[in-house]
Design a protein around this motif. Structure first.
Motif, short mmCIF file in Angstrom:
data_model
loop_
_atom_site.label_atom_id
_atom_site.label_comp_id
_atom_site.label_asym_id
_atom_site.label_seq_id
_atom_site.Cartn_x
_atom_site.Cartn_y
_atom_site.Cartn_z
N VAL A 88 10.59 15.91 78.51
CA VAL A 88 11.27 16.78 77.55
C VAL A 88 11.62 15.99 76.28
O VAL A 88 11.36 16.45 75.16
CB VAL A 88 12.53 17.42 78.17
N VAL A 89 12.19 14.82 76.47
CA VAL A 89 12.58 13.99 75.32
C VAL A 89 11.36 13.55 74.52
O VAL A 89 11.34 13.61 73.28
CB VAL A 89 13.41 12.78 75.78
N ARG A 90 10.31 13.12 75.19
CA ARG A 90 9.10 12.67 74.51
C ARG A 90 8.45 13.80 73.71
O ARG A 90 8.10 13.63 72.54
CB ARG A 90 8.09 12.09 75.50
N ASN A 91 8.31 14.96 74.31
CA ASN A 91 7.68 16.08 73.61
C ASN A 91 8.53 16.57 72.45
O ASN A 91 8.00 16.93 71.40
CB ASN A 91 7.36 17.20 74.59
N THR A 92 9.84 16.56 72.62
CA THR A 92 10.73 16.92 71.51
C THR A 92 10.61 15.89 70.39
O THR A 92 10.58 16.25 69.21
CB THR A 92 12.18 17.02 72.01
N SER A 93 10.50 14.62 70.75
CA SER A 93 10.33 13.56 69.75
C SER A 93 9.02 13.73 68.99
O SER A 93 8.96 13.48 67.77
CB SER A 93 10.35 12.18 70.41
N ALA A 142 0.57 23.97 65.20
CA ALA A 142 -0.14 23.56 66.41
C ALA A 142 0.67 22.54 67.21
O ALA A 142 0.72 22.60 68.44
CB ALA A 142 -1.51 22.97 66.05
N ALA A 143 1.34 21.62 66.51
CA ALA A 143 2.19 20.64 67.19
C ALA A 143 3.38 21.32 67.86
O ALA A 143 3.75 20.97 68.98
CB ALA A 143 2.66 19.57 66.21
N LEU A 144 3.98 22.29 67.17
CA LEU A 144 5.10 23.03 67.77
C LEU A 144 4.67 23.75 69.04
O LEU A 144 5.37 23.72 70.05
CB LEU A 144 5.68 24.03 66.77
N VAL A 145 3.51 24.39 68.98
CA VAL A 145 3.02 25.12 70.16
C VAL A 145 2.64 24.16 71.27
O VAL A 145 3.07 24.31 72.42
CB VAL A 145 1.83 26.03 69.77
N PHE A 146 1.82 23.15 70.95
CA PHE A 146 1.32 22.23 71.98
C PHE A 146 2.46 21.47 72.65
O PHE A 146 2.61 21.51 73.88
CB PHE A 146 0.32 21.25 71.34
N PHE A 147 3.26 20.76 71.86
CA PHE A 147 4.34 19.95 72.44
C PHE A 147 5.48 20.82 72.94
O PHE A 147 6.18 20.45 73.88
CB PHE A 147 4.83 18.90 71.44
N GLY A 148 5.67 21.99 72.31
CA GLY A 148 6.71 22.92 72.77
C GLY A 148 6.41 23.46 74.16
O GLY A 148 7.31 23.57 75.00
N ILE A 149 5.16 23.80 74.42
CA ILE A 149 4.77 24.28 75.76
C ILE A 149 5.00 23.20 76.80
O ILE A 149 5.52 23.46 77.89
CB ILE A 149 3.30 24.77 75.76
#
Length: 158
Positions: free
Chosen positions: A118-123, A83-90
């Motif tokens: 981009v940096v925050r969501n990747t973090s 869920a984190a990969l999908v949510f923050f990845g989108i």
């Protein structure tokens, strides 16, 4: 001899709190855009039905998965990571796609903000991976659950 289950790792708490706050903020943002009568919000920014379902669905899934992981539900560890990969990845993909597609036509003040997103969501993805894939978290999820039945004297019924 009483065996104690490993305590809930602080890294799991940190990731879950980040997830819940980020997803709740997303829900509030979508609700505001849908329900606001502010004339300064252009119609092009208001979410469509599909966008609303996607935003609320991924946000809701992230909140539920994070809560279940804190409760040590076995499958929730992997559900929370997905869920984190999908949510923050989108969210990261949205910002990155605007940067790439707009190129030099993007106002100078907007590009640094998009890069920060981009940096925050990747973090946030990295924090979730660190929290959920660590040996401490694995030990927490593989630890034995305490017995739910107790005798009247307070000892376990095993």
């Amino acid at each position: 001899m009483i065996s104690s289950a490993p305590s809930r790792p602080k890294r799991l708490w940190a990731a879950a709190i980040i997830n819940v706050l980020g997803a709740a903020l997303s829900i509030v943002g979508v609700a505001y855009l849908l329900l606001s009568s502010n004339p300064n919000i252009p119609e092009s920014l208001r979410p469509t039905g599909f966008t609303t379902l996607l935003a609320l669905g991924t946000s809701g899934l992230l909140i539920v998965a994070s809560a279940l992981a804190l409760l040590r539900v076995q499958f929730a560890r992997w559900l929370m990571l997905a869920a984190a990969l999908v949510f923050f990845g989108i969210l990261a993909y949205q910002s990155l796609s605007i940067l790439v597609s707009s190129g030099s036509s993007l106002p100078a003040a907007v590009a640094p903000k998009l890069w920060a997103n981009v940096v925050r969501n990747t973090s946030e993805i990295v924090i979730n991976a660190w929290a959920l894939l660590s040996p401490k978290t694995a030990a927490f999820f593989s630890g034995s659950r305490p017995s739910q039945s107790f005798k009247a004297d307070g000892s376990s019924a095993a």
